[in-house]
Design a protein around this motif. Structure first.
Motif, PDB file in Angstrom:
ATOM      1  N   UNK A 188     -26.928  29.287 -16.684  1.00 33.88           N
ATOM      2  CA  UNK A 188     -25.426  29.282 -17.758  1.00 33.88           C
ATOM      3  C   UNK A 188     -26.064  28.522 -18.977  1.00 33.88           C
ATOM      4  N   UNK A 189     -26.984  27.559 -19.070  1.00 29.59           N
ATOM      5  CA  UNK A 189     -27.315  27.027 -20.372  1.00 29.59           C
ATOM      6  C   UNK A 189     -28.042  28.085 -21.103  1.00 29.59           C
ATOM      7  N   UNK A 190     -28.953  28.708 -20.579  1.00 29.70           N
ATOM      8  CA  UNK A 190     -29.804  29.566 -21.129  1.00 29.70           C
ATOM      9  C   UNK A 190     -29.656  31.063 -20.703  1.00 29.70           C
ATOM     10  N   UNK A 191     -28.591  31.874 -21.041  1.00 32.88           N
ATOM     11  CA  UNK A 191     -28.302  33.112 -20.323  1.00 32.88           C
ATOM     12  C   UNK A 191     -29.291  34.043 -20.726  1.00 32.88           C
ATOM     13  N   UNK A 192     -29.660  34.996 -19.971  1.00 34.36           N
ATOM     14  CA  UNK A 192     -30.399  36.100 -20.217  1.00 34.36           C
ATOM     15  C   UNK A 192     -31.203  36.423 -19.066  1.00 34.36           C
ATOM     16  N   UNK A 193     -32.288  37.233 -19.151  1.00 35.33           N
ATOM     17  CA  UNK A 193     -32.842  37.943 -17.947  1.00 35.33           C
ATOM     18  C   UNK A 193     -34.364  38.071 -18.116  1.00 35.33           C
ATOM     19  N   UNK A 194     -34.938  37.479 -19.052  1.00 39.87           N
ATOM     20  CA  UNK A 194     -36.322  37.579 -19.385  1.00 39.87           C
ATOM     21  C   UNK A 194     -37.159  36.712 -18.488  1.00 39.87           C
ATOM     22  N   UNK A 195     -36.681  35.799 -17.979  1.00 40.40           N
ATOM     23  CA  UNK A 195     -37.392  34.817 -17.241  1.00 40.40           C
ATOM     24  C   UNK A 195     -36.823  34.563 -15.572  1.00 40.40           C
ATOM     25  N   UNK A 196     -37.836  34.539 -14.689  1.00 45.68           N
ATOM     26  CA  UNK A 196     -37.300  34.518 -13.178  1.00 45.68           C
ATOM     27  C   UNK A 196     -37.634  33.113 -12.873  1.00 45.68           C
ATOM     28  N   UNK A 197     -36.687  32.014 -12.353  1.00 46.09           N
ATOM     29  CA  UNK A 197     -36.987  30.835 -12.115  1.00 46.09           C
ATOM     30  C   UNK A 197     -36.714  30.823 -10.698  1.00 46.09           C
ATOM     31  N   UNK A 212     -35.032  42.350 -20.329  1.00 42.86           N
ATOM     32  CA  UNK A 212     -34.700  41.978 -19.179  1.00 42.86           C
ATOM     33  C   UNK A 212     -35.424  42.689 -18.308  1.00 42.86           C
ATOM     34  N   UNK A 213     -36.052  41.999 -17.292  1.00 44.89           N
ATOM     35  CA  UNK A 213     -36.819  42.368 -16.238  1.00 44.89           C
ATOM     36  C   UNK A 213     -36.087  43.557 -14.969  1.00 44.89           C
ATOM     37  N   UNK A 214     -36.522  44.321 -14.745  1.00 41.53           N
ATOM     38  CA  UNK A 214     -35.754  45.334 -13.937  1.00 41.53           C
ATOM     39  C   UNK A 214     -36.379  45.796 -12.523  1.00 41.53           C
ATOM     40  N   UNK A 215     -37.945  45.889 -12.662  1.00 40.62           N
ATOM     41  CA  UNK A 215     -38.598  46.471 -11.441  1.00 40.62           C
ATOM     42  C   UNK A 215     -40.072  45.494 -11.655  1.00 40.62           C
ATOM     43  N   UNK A 216     -40.533  45.462 -10.289  1.00 41.48           N
ATOM     44  CA  UNK A 216     -41.939  45.001 -10.152  1.00 41.48           C
ATOM     45  C   UNK A 216     -42.170  43.470 -10.564  1.00 41.48           C
ATOM     46  N   UNK A 217     -43.134  43.008 -10.668  1.00 36.21           N
ATOM     47  CA  UNK A 217     -43.573  41.585 -10.911  1.00 36.21           C
ATOM     48  C   UNK A 217     -42.968  41.244 -12.443  1.00 36.21           C
ATOM     49  N   UNK A 218     -41.968  40.137 -12.512  1.00 37.86           N
ATOM     50  CA  UNK A 218     -41.264  39.881 -13.845  1.00 37.86           C
ATOM     51  C   UNK A 218     -42.509  39.187 -14.886  1.00 37.86           C
ATOM     52  N   UNK A 219     -42.384  39.351 -16.030  1.00 41.61           N
ATOM     53  CA  UNK A 219     -43.530  39.038 -16.880  1.00 41.61           C
ATOM     54  C   UNK A 219     -43.519  37.597 -17.294  1.00 41.61           C
ATOM     55  N   UNK A 220     -42.429  36.780 -16.796  1.00 38.92           N
ATOM     56  CA  UNK A 220     -42.120  35.495 -17.023  1.00 38.92           C
ATOM     57  C   UNK A 220     -41.789  34.858 -15.831  1.00 38.92           C
ATOM     58  N   UNK A 221     -42.534  33.841 -15.262  1.00 40.90           N
ATOM     59  CA  UNK A 221     -42.062  33.375 -13.913  1.00 40.90           C
ATOM     60  C   UNK A 221     -42.231  31.866 -13.882  1.00 40.90           C
ATOM     61  N   UNK A 222     -41.369  31.043 -13.374  1.00 43.52           N
ATOM     62  CA  UNK A 222     -41.519  29.796 -13.186  1.00 43.52           C
ATOM     63  C   UNK A 222     -41.218  29.478 -11.640  1.00 43.52           C
ATOM     64  N   UNK A 223     -42.024  28.693 -11.116  1.00 47.40           N
ATOM     65  CA  UNK A 223     -41.949  28.540  -9.647  1.00 47.40           C
ATOM     66  C   UNK A 223     -42.166  27.118  -9.321  1.00 47.40           C
ATOM     67  N   UNK A 224     -41.375  26.433  -8.442  1.00 47.70           N
ATOM     68  CA  UNK A 224     -41.492  24.917  -8.151  1.00 47.70           C
ATOM     69  C   UNK A 224     -40.841  24.847  -6.707  1.00 47.70           C
ATOM     70  N   UNK A 225     -40.943  23.557  -6.080  1.00 41.70           N
ATOM     71  CA  UNK A 225     -40.288  23.251  -4.969  1.00 41.70           C
ATOM     72  C   UNK A 225     -38.858  22.636  -5.283  1.00 41.70           C
TER      73      UNK A 225
END
Length: 265
Positions: A188-197, A212-225
């Motif tokens: 909600x704070x940073x609307x968009x579709x370029x980064x997948x968290x 906006x990412x549509x298929x395959x591996x997203x170009x921008x990815x953040x992952x954590x626990x």
């Protein structure tokens, strides 16, 4: 400060109620074991001691009591996604109220036990659709209970950080709801579709303006626990410190969330 217009995620009100009561029970069981010396330990929340932190946890739950004690608002004007952005405005008043509570309730087990009992009575007596006036605006009781999972999970983590070896468990449903609400707040704070968290196993959100990412591996990815995410979102952990400690992975030119965190003050 963003105002959430995106349709909020739905939560199972039965599961949320059980999660709130379960996490409150986990805290109460741990508090019974604390010695006077442990209750006097400092916390990472400014000048608060462990005793004051426990009093604050009770206060966070009894926000439900106080809301139900007031007349119901005429209409809803807030969603659950508005709540994380409204917390900082009342921080000074909360700190003063918390210190008073700690002084008035020397028996913290009895204090939490009374809260647990009266919360159950209130939830039995009022439907989830009942509107409450909250610090974020008027919202249904069922939605406001979701925000209580954030309070309970975050402050359980604060207690564990303050008292070596305490290790209060996190109820799975409470941890899931807390993680999802804070992830949705980022979107909600940073609307968009370029980064997948990604916060497995509980949440995946798209955010940040850009292609906006549509298929395959997203170009921008953040992952954590989940707990690392919660600490980042609430300012307990800095973005650069999390990267340096390998607590979060970030790939892509739009995967730097440093300027968007924390979400809550």
């Amino acid at each position: 400060m963003p105002t959430a217009r995106k349709r909020a995620r739905t939560y199972d009100p039965v599961k949320i109620r059980k999660a709130v009561q379960a996490q409150l029970g986990n805290v109460r069981e741990a508090v019974r074991t604390l010695t006077p010396e442990q209750l006097a330990l400092p916390t990472r929340l400014g000048e608060w001691t462990v005793r004051e932190l426990v009093a604050h946890i009770g206060m966070a739950v009894t926000a439900v009591h106080r809301g139900l004690d007031r007349p119901a608002p005429a209409r809803q004007d807030a969603t659950v996604l508005d709540w994380p952005f409204a917390t900082a405005a009342s921080s000074a008043a909360i700190a003063e109220f918390t210190r008073g509570l700690a002084e008035r309730h020397p028996d913290l087990d009895a204090y939490l036990g009374d809260i647990d009992r009266t919360l159950a009575e209130l939830l039995d007596a009022h439907p989830g659709t009942r509107l409450l006036e909250t610090n974020a605006g008027a919202m249904p009781l069922a939605d406001y209970l979701v925000t209580r999972t954030v309070e309970l999970v975050v402050h359980t983590d604060d207690l564990n950080a303050a008292v070596p070896g305490l290790d209060i468990p996190h109820d799975r449903q409470a941890l899931a709801a807390c993680t999802r609400l804070l992830a949705d707040a980022l979107a909600a704070k940073a609307p968009g579709g370029s980064t997948e968290v990604r916060i497995p196993p509980y949440a995946v959100v798209q955010c940040v303006e850009g292609p906006k990412h549509t298929r395959g591996t997203p170009p921008n990815v953040v992952e954590t626990d989940p707990l690392t995410w919660i600490r980042l979102a609430t300012g307990r952990l800095g973005w650069k410190d999390a990267l340096d400690a390998a607590k979060v992975s970030a790939s892509g030119e739009r995967a730097d969330l440093d300027g968007l965190l924390p979400l809550m003050g």
